[in-house]
Design a protein around this motif. Structure first.
Motif, PDB file in Angstrom:
ATOM      1  N   LYS A 267       0.800  -1.150   0.038  1.00  0.00           N
ATOM      2  CA  LYS A 267      -0.059   0.104   0.105  1.00  0.00           C
ATOM      3  C   LYS A 267       0.843   1.502  -0.015  1.00  0.00           C
ATOM      4  CE  LYS A 267      -4.406  -0.832   2.294  1.00  0.00           C
ATOM      5  NZ  LYS A 267      -5.274  -0.611   3.495  1.00  0.00           N
TER       6      LYS A 267
ATOM      7  N   PRO B 216      -2.259  13.943  -3.627  1.00  0.00           N
ATOM      8  CA  PRO B 216      -1.064  14.761  -3.761  1.00  0.00           C
ATOM      9  C   PRO B 216       0.195  14.367  -3.391  1.00  0.00           C
ATOM     10  CG  PRO B 216      -2.592  15.394  -1.919  1.00  0.00           C
ATOM     11  CD  PRO B 216      -3.225  13.980  -2.718  1.00  0.00           C
TER      12      PRO B 216
ATOM     13  N   ASN C 291       3.401  14.841  -1.389  1.00  0.00           N
ATOM     14  CA  ASN C 291       3.770  15.675  -0.325  1.00  0.00           C
ATOM     15  C   ASN C 291       5.285  15.850  -0.199  1.00  0.00           C
ATOM     16  OD1 ASN C 291       3.663  17.460   1.962  1.00  0.00           O
ATOM     17  ND2 ASN C 291       2.006  16.323   2.764  1.00  0.00           N
TER      18      ASN C 291
ATOM     19  N   ARG D  87       7.261  17.958   1.041  1.00  0.00           N
ATOM     20  CA  ARG D  87       7.814  18.572   1.929  1.00  0.00           C
ATOM     21  C   ARG D  87       7.809  17.840   3.263  1.00  0.00           C
ATOM     22  NH1 ARG D  87       6.100  20.082   6.696  1.00  0.00           N
ATOM     23  NH2 ARG D  87       3.734  19.450   6.224  1.00  0.00           N
TER      24      ARG D  87
ATOM     25  N   LEU E  72      -6.910  12.068  10.903  1.00  0.00           N
ATOM     26  CA  LEU E  72      -6.341  12.142   9.645  1.00  0.00           C
ATOM     27  C   LEU E  72      -7.594  11.696   8.572  1.00  0.00           C
ATOM     28  CD1 LEU E  72      -2.680  10.824   9.622  1.00  0.00           C
ATOM     29  CD2 LEU E  72      -3.466  13.238   8.945  1.00  0.00           C
ATOM     30  N   PHE E  73      -7.839  10.412   8.857  1.00  0.00           N
ATOM     31  CA  PHE E  73      -9.079   9.781   8.011  1.00  0.00           C
ATOM     32  C   PHE E  73     -10.141  10.714   7.961  1.00  0.00           C
ATOM     33  CE2 PHE E  73     -13.091   7.408   8.052  1.00  0.00           C
ATOM     34  CZ  PHE E  73     -13.108   7.000   7.024  1.00  0.00           C
TER      35      PHE E  73
ATOM     36  N   PHE F 153     -10.327  13.816   7.854  1.00  0.00           N
ATOM     37  CA  PHE F 153     -10.118  15.015   6.932  1.00  0.00           C
ATOM     38  C   PHE F 153      -9.792  14.244   5.254  1.00  0.00           C
ATOM     39  CE2 PHE F 153      -9.351  17.219  10.657  1.00  0.00           C
ATOM     40  CZ  PHE F 153      -9.927  18.380  10.475  1.00  0.00           C
TER      41      PHE F 153
ATOM     42  N   VAL G 214      -7.579  12.136   4.646  1.00  0.00           N
ATOM     43  CA  VAL G 214      -6.504  11.908   4.120  1.00  0.00           C
ATOM     44  C   VAL G 214      -5.926  10.231   4.577  1.00  0.00           C
ATOM     45  CG1 VAL G 214      -3.811  12.253   4.784  1.00  0.00           C
ATOM     46  CG2 VAL G 214      -5.580  14.265   4.723  1.00  0.00           C
ATOM     47  N   ASN G 215      -5.317   9.835   3.772  1.00  0.00           N
ATOM     48  CA  ASN G 215      -5.087   8.129   4.218  1.00  0.00           C
ATOM     49  C   ASN G 215      -4.035   8.054   4.909  1.00  0.00           C
ATOM     50  OD1 ASN G 215      -3.842   5.632   3.867  1.00  0.00           O
ATOM     51  ND2 ASN G 215      -5.212   5.144   1.990  1.00  0.00           N
ATOM     52  N   PRO G 216      -4.053   7.765   6.200  1.00  0.00           N
ATOM     53  CA  PRO G 216      -2.866   7.766   7.192  1.00  0.00           C
ATOM     54  C   PRO G 216      -1.749   6.890   6.423  1.00  0.00           C
ATOM     55  CG  PRO G 216      -4.841   7.032   8.219  1.00  0.00           C
ATOM     56  CD  PRO G 216      -5.414   6.972   6.741  1.00  0.00           C
TER      57      PRO G 216
ATOM     58  N   TYR H 185      -0.003   9.499   4.278  1.00  0.00           N
ATOM     59  CA  TYR H 185       0.738  10.637   4.865  1.00  0.00           C
ATOM     60  C   TYR H 185       1.715  10.278   6.063  1.00  0.00           C
ATOM     61  CZ  TYR H 185       0.333  15.133   7.482  1.00  0.00           C
ATOM     62  OH  TYR H 185       0.826  16.040   8.121  1.00  0.00           O
TER      63      TYR H 185
ATOM     64  N   LEU I 282     -14.962   4.779  10.455  1.00  0.00           N
ATOM     65  CA  LEU I 282     -13.661   4.461  11.278  1.00  0.00           C
ATOM     66  C   LEU I 282     -13.768   2.952  11.600  1.00  0.00           C
ATOM     67  CD1 LEU I 282     -12.795   7.453  13.179  1.00  0.00           C
ATOM     68  CD2 LEU I 282     -11.321   6.517  11.470  1.00  0.00           C
TER      69      LEU I 282
ATOM     70  N   TYR J 246     -13.552   7.557   1.566  1.00  0.00           N
ATOM     71  CA  TYR J 246     -12.919   8.837   1.453  1.00  0.00           C
ATOM     72  C   TYR J 246     -13.491   9.849   0.935  1.00  0.00           C
ATOM     73  CZ  TYR J 246      -8.320   6.991   3.675  1.00  0.00           C
ATOM     74  OH  TYR J 246      -7.610   6.371   4.617  1.00  0.00           O
TER      75      TYR J 246
ATOM     76  N   VAL K  34     -16.339  10.790   3.476  1.00  0.00           N
ATOM     77  CA  VAL K  34     -15.936  11.360   4.718  1.00  0.00           C
ATOM     78  C   VAL K  34     -15.720  12.769   4.562  1.00  0.00           C
ATOM     79  CG1 VAL K  34     -13.344  11.276   4.560  1.00  0.00           C
ATOM     80  CG2 VAL K  34     -14.553  10.690   6.674  1.00  0.00           C
TER      81      VAL K  34
ATOM     82  N   PHE L 269      -3.118  17.903  15.451  1.00  0.00           N
ATOM     83  CA  PHE L 269      -1.735  17.273  14.909  1.00  0.00           C
ATOM     84  C   PHE L 269      -0.598  18.017  15.710  1.00  0.00           C
ATOM     85  CE2 PHE L 269      -4.584  16.651  11.321  1.00  0.00           C
ATOM     86  CZ  PHE L 269      -4.985  15.540  11.451  1.00  0.00           C
TER      87      PHE L 269
ATOM     88  N   PHE M 203      -5.632  22.426   7.771  1.00  0.00           N
ATOM     89  CA  PHE M 203      -5.486  21.101   7.226  1.00  0.00           C
ATOM     90  C   PHE M 203      -6.495  20.267   6.400  1.00  0.00           C
ATOM     91  CE2 PHE M 203      -4.821  16.598   7.433  1.00  0.00           C
ATOM     92  CZ  PHE M 203      -3.336  16.169   7.476  1.00  0.00           C
ATOM     93  N   GLY M 204      -7.740  20.549   6.682  1.00  0.00           N
ATOM     94  CA  GLY M 204      -8.986  20.086   5.763  1.00  0.00           C
ATOM     95  C   GLY M 204      -8.972  20.731   4.496  1.00  0.00           C
TER      96      GLY M 204
ATOM     97  N   LYS N 131     -13.280  23.361   7.541  1.00  0.00           N
ATOM     98  CA  LYS N 131     -13.648  22.341   6.444  1.00  0.00           C
ATOM     99  C   LYS N 131     -15.187  22.489   5.753  1.00  0.00           C
ATOM    100  CE  LYS N 131     -13.772  17.575   5.982  1.00  0.00           C
ATOM    101  NZ  LYS N 131     -13.934  16.383   6.595  1.00  0.00           N
TER     102      LYS N 131
END
Lengths: 258, 248
Positions: A26, A35, A37, A39, A129-130, A132, A134-136, A139, B50, B74, B77, B90, B101-102, B154
């Motif tokens: 994965k 995207p 990242n 940075r 993270l999820f 938002f 974002v796949n942990p 990330y 989740l 995804y 969510v 974070f 972040f969002g 968001k």
């Protein structure tokens, strides 16, 4: 009852191996998904790679030095001390520095990955993270994997150079061997494949350290105690995989037993 | 609308959810109350995807999220925002970066627009000039407010609040209640709250659902719950040690 005692750890081992394999697949697949990242990758290249230079320097300079010392006196028993440079160069680049660099990074980086990700798990930051979108794995795991796959061979190459210099210094200063003799024997014996076989292994070691540290971090349960347990397990498992796989890499790589 | 149908979940031999049925109306604030270990957090994690249930369904605007693939989840969510009990900020990012972040990956926004949203969202929760701080430098109440600002930025259609007043002093707890009321005033926003703080539940809810031993045993308006005849619910809302609920 007795069968259960054997079956349970075996099935746990099989399940965890499968999960680690899936996490690796994965993390690699998600590298190519937007995207990107950069940075985060840059930050791990610096924190996990560049900041490991002092510890790799110390490990390499003393390993090279002690190997030169032991090799000189060992070879002297057969009147073969002239070959110190050859023995030091080949054994350092093929085996010692790749494995020791891997073990140093397993201690320093794998531990920090599992502790950082584990803390994020117990404080619900990974769940956040999820939420938002974002796949942990993308990330947290993919940037670490890229950083270590790049930095481990570079640190190994740096370690090779420092260790040989350390050996050369000890040979010259402690046992008073002519540095020209050390150099000539080193260059006669050392081939590009010796260095390359070590570097190829180190790419796998880097991947192992990143994935194992991240896996045990992501699997953390039970607060501060759980983070401690995950960190210890990550260091032990990645070190064991490095040591065991080193044997198989040596057997598999076509030029490593020449 | 969110509809939870006959949801079951067990961990090893422990049955946590034993057939939860609940309808969460759009544009309303629904609060799920229940004691510690009643399965509130587990239910919450199912609603946002989740966790996967052992059986049962959760329909969000007509789509069953329990049957969704990872990529579909995804996408789904994106409609949700969740304020975690601990804030779950974070800790390696500044307050400003947390709030952004969002939205940082949205192509239609430049840095100036994102900065404006950070400022506006923090102002909405009564905070300013803290965008450069790290979460470790904030108090518990400030962390909760930043977590709410992060969700507001968001602009989700469904906001979930996990124990929003737990661990706060009464004044800060009331401030958080006021914030939830303010955020939920928009008829386009559906709010779901889990709490065991009855002062908060009565103040912010349009509807209260009582979760006991993995099942919803009663639903109603705050007034209906306040006047319930159900002995289990009465014991819980009155906070009595004696009664049908056995403390383990």
């Amino acid at each position: 009852m007795r069968a259960d005692k054997i079956k349970q750890p075996l099935s746990s081992f099989a399940r965890k191996s499968g999960e680690i394999f899936i996490l690796t697949a994965k993390a690699i697949a998600l590298i190519f998904k937007r995207p990107f990242n950069f940075r985060l990758i840059e930050s791990h290249l610096y924190l996990d790679g560049i900041k490991s230079i002092p510890v790799i320097f110390l490990m390499a300079v003393f390993t090279g030095g002690v190997l030169a010392l032991q090799s000189y006196y060992g070879l002297q028993r057969f009147g073969a001390e002239v070959f110190t440079g050859s023995l030091v160069g080949v054994s350092l680049t093929k085996e010692l520095i790749p494995v020791l660099t891997g073990l140093m990074l397993a201690g320093r980086v794998s531990a920090s990955y599992s502790a950082e990700i584990g803390t994020m798990v117990v404080t619900e930051q990974v769940d956040a993270l999820f939420t938002f979108g974002v796949n942990p794995v993308k990330y947290l795991v993919s940037p670490r994997l890229i950083a270590l796959v790049i930095m481990t061979p570079l640190l190994t190459l740096f370690g090779d150079f420092v260790a040989i210099m350390g050996g050369r210094l000890v040979a010259a200063l402690v046992v008073h061997q002519n540095p020209n003799l050390f150099d000539s024997q080193l260059f006669v014996s050392l081939e590009i494949w010796d260095v390359l076989s070590g570097l190829i292994k180190s790419v796998f070691f880097g991947l192992t350290i990143a994935v194992i540290g991240s896996y045990f971090g992501l699997k953390t349960e039970g607060g501060a105690k759980g983070v401690g347990r995950a960190t210890t397990t990550a260091v032990v498992v990645s070190s064991v995989i490095i040591l065991v796989s080193d044997f198989f890499w040596t057997k598999i790589l076509p030029f490593s037993l020449r | 609308m969110i509809e939870i149908r006959d949801l079951h979940k067990s961990f090893a031999d422990k049955k946590v959810l034993r057939g939860v049925n609940l309808i969460i109306e759009p544009g309303q604030t629904t609060t799920i109350i229940g004691g510690s270990g009643s399965g509130k957090s587990v239910l919450f994690k199912h609603v946002i995807g989740l966790m996967k249930p052992d059986s049962g369904s959760i329909f969000v605007e007509g789509e069953d999220i329990t049957k969704m693939s990872e990529s579909e989840l995804y996408r789904m969510v994106d409609k949700f925002g969740m304020v975690f009990q601990s804030g779950a900020l974070f800790d390696s990012l500044s307050v400003g970066a947390n709030v952004a972040f969002g939205i940082k990956n949205r192509k239609d926004m430049d840095a100036a627009a994102i900065d404006l949203i950070i400022e506006r969202s923090l102002n909405q929760v009564g905070l300013s000039d803290i965008a450069q701080l790290l979460p470790a430098e904030l108090s518990g109440g400030m962390k909760k407010r930043v977590a709410i600002a992060r969700v507001i930025a968001k602009e989700p259609a469904i906001i979930m609040f996990d124990e929003p007043t737990t661990g706060l002093d009464p004044i800060m707890a009331d401030m958080i209640n006021e914030l939830i009321i303010k955020v939920s005033a928009d008829p386009a926003i559906t709010s779901i709250v889990i709490t065991h703080d009855m002062i908060s539940a009565y103040k912010i809810s349009d509807k209260i659902a009582v979760l006991f031993e993995g099942e919803i045993i009663e639903t109603g308006s705050p007034e209906e719950i306040r006047n319930t005849k159900n002995a289990v619910v009465r014991q819980f809302i009155e906070g009595k040690a004696e009664g049908p609920i056995k403390i383990r």
